[in-house]
Every structure is written in C-alpha cells, then in structure tokens.
Design an enzyme around this catalytic site. Sequence first.
Site, PDB file in Angstrom:
ATOM      1  N   CYS A 266      -1.799   0.014   1.271  1.00  0.00           N
ATOM      2  CA  CYS A 266      -2.419  -0.392   1.240  1.00  0.00           C
ATOM      3  C   CYS A 266      -3.458   0.276   2.252  1.00  0.00           C
ATOM      4  O   CYS A 266      -3.178   1.529   2.421  1.00  0.00           O
ATOM      5  CB  CYS A 266      -2.209  -1.215   2.747  1.00  0.00           C
TER       6      CYS A 266
ATOM      7  N   GLU B 236       5.769   2.242   7.312  1.00  0.00           N
ATOM      8  CA  GLU B 236       5.081   3.077   7.709  1.00  0.00           C
ATOM      9  C   GLU B 236       4.637   4.280   8.612  1.00  0.00           C
ATOM     10  O   GLU B 236       4.148   4.694   8.686  1.00  0.00           O
ATOM     11  CB  GLU B 236       4.090   1.516   7.749  1.00  0.00           C
TER      12      GLU B 236
ATOM     13  N   THR C 262       0.386  -0.916  11.454  1.00  0.00           N
ATOM     14  CA  THR C 262      -1.141  -2.184  11.109  1.00  0.00           C
ATOM     15  C   THR C 262      -0.431  -3.562  11.559  1.00  0.00           C
ATOM     16  O   THR C 262      -1.395  -3.909  11.259  1.00  0.00           O
ATOM     17  CB  THR C 262      -1.785  -1.946  10.237  1.00  0.00           C
TER      18      THR C 262
ATOM     19  N   ASN D 102       5.227  -8.027  10.596  1.00  0.00           N
ATOM     20  CA  ASN D 102       3.811  -8.463  10.623  1.00  0.00           C
ATOM     21  C   ASN D 102       4.948 -10.044  10.769  1.00  0.00           C
ATOM     22  O   ASN D 102       4.868 -11.044  12.001  1.00  0.00           O
ATOM     23  CB  ASN D 102       3.063  -8.906   9.807  1.00  0.00           C
TER      24      ASN D 102
END
EC number: 1.17.7.4
Length: 335
Positions: A102, A132, A170, A230
């Site tokens: 991303c 990540e 993120t 998320n």
Amino acid sequence: MTASPGRRVLLAAPRGYCAGVDRAVIAVEKALEQYGAPIYVRHEIVHNKYVVQTLEKKGAVFVERTEEVPPGSIVMFSAHGVAPVVHEEAERGRLATIDATCPLVTKVHKEAVRYAKEDYDILLIGHEGHEEVIGTSGEAPDHIQLVDGPEDVAKVEVRDPSKVVWLSQTTLSVDETMETVDALKTKFPGLVSPPSDDICYATQNRQLAVKQMGAEAELVIVVGSRNSSNSKRLVEVAKLAGAREAHLVDFADEIDDAWLEGVTTVGVTSGASVPEVLVEQVLERLAERGYGDVELVKAAEESITFSLPKELRRDLREEAAALVTERGGTGTSEE
C-alpha cells in the site's frame, strides 16, 4: 421476513475496501490474467479469509517464506509491505517481483529511512508480530524500537531525548495511538511527530463511522477476519463508543441469534480488507430476523485511488526465466 417494528440496522459508510486493498487484490487478479497461474504471493495479500480463498481458486499460491517460491517464478509482496531483506531474498532466489505494498505503508517506510539517516531514535507504535510492523522495522532495524501501546512507554530508552521521532502502524486505533503518543511526549518532551498522519485515511474514517453509530447501537457487527488489525480495532472502538456488544465475524452464518436478544438497533460495518458481498450477506441474515430497516451512517467521503504496481506493465515471465538463465543454479539457499 418483513421488518419488525422498532428494529433497525445502522450501516456504516465508509466501510470495506480501502484504496490500498483494492489495488492489491486487483494486482493479483491482473497478474493471473496476464501471466497465468501460479502467481506466488508472500503472505496473505490482505488479511481476509474470503479474499484469500477466492484468489487461491484462481491460481494464487500464498507462501510465508520467499524460499518457498520456485526459481523463475513471479512473487508478489502483500499490501502490508516487506523489509528490504525480503527483496534481497527474491533476488537471490531468481524471482521476478511485483510490489503491491500500500502506498501509505510505503510512506511510513520512507519516513523510517529518512529519520534513520538523520540518526534519530524511531519509536514505532504498533503491534508486535504484525507484518506491517516487521516490514517497517526492517527498513532501519538499528534505529527502530517498537512501542506496543501506552503500557510499553515506561521501558523505552533512547540515546538522545532531543532526537526522537514516533511513527505508527497504519491500521491502529486513532485514540489508542494518541494515548501512546501523549505518554511518549510526557517522557520525551522533544518528541518529533511525522510530517503527516501515519494512520491511514481509511482506518480513521471507518473508526469515525463506528463511533457515530456506537452510541445508538446496542450491538455492532464488524465483518472482518481475526488477523485483520483494522477490523479488530473497529470492535474495540464500537465498545468504547457505547455499544453493549461488538463482535467480529468473517461470514454471516457466524452471527449468533443470542446476540440479538433484546436488541433493537444493530450497527454493521466492515474492515478495510472486506469485500461488500460479505456485508450484503450479513444484512440479508439480519433482515430474515426482522432487522429490515437500514439507515446509513455516513462519516466521510472517499475518492482516493492508487495506480496498479508498475511491474504489471512488463513481461515478468520472460524476466523470471532470464534471471534463472543469467544467474544459473536453482536459487535455493543450499547453493
């Protein structure tokens, strides 16, 4: 079944696919279309069980280690990003690569490299073991230390308190991240913030919508997989916003009817790696149980899109074959 009086669904907007996930999934599909199966993908392309299973049926092969990919093959890096060492492994293994990281994750990687060059201590706020975090940490391993929540702050030590910067994964909870930042600023008053938010726009928007519905919904159902950071954060945000219960489900048939007892308002949302078809199935299941009235809770407009990886514009099968021919051998670690 028709809607029962007083029963309703609050449907979050935005929800589901973000631009980075959409780009990554389309990249796998385009690679399969252009180059044929198999296309190897290092780790799950995104954290969603349905997406991974669907792509496997089309010919994608998901692996955990670069060494599992046969020399002369094409391997794609997932949306979560990888450390520089993984690119080196692919080169040694005679692999053609497609980088579907991303762009918002890439931004954090570039920030890490920049601050490391300026000899900052980098405090990376994130969850230990998340792909990540592993990828970002690999960009500057000698400068980065992980801070996994406010409770980790007490043990953080730096070389020079005047040269400390924080970055973040993120996909975190915005509120929890800022709680950690506040604790770090108390300990290190000179703490530098990144030039722009590291928590992605989609994560923030989905959390904002859940906050708006959480005060009204006794139950919030979040569609998403258990390894999706998320999605799990959305469950936490819903409870903090006032929902009596919040549950994470991959599929509609995981909804327990006992959750609905005494519930008049159900909130529904989905994580950033969830296709809309799974939300539609949840709405159908709720409608069958009398929750047929659906109201949209709109927190933001999203119009961001990302271009596909540039590698899809080349003949990667030919490149992969050339790598084996030019470098010789099998590309295995035993050489």
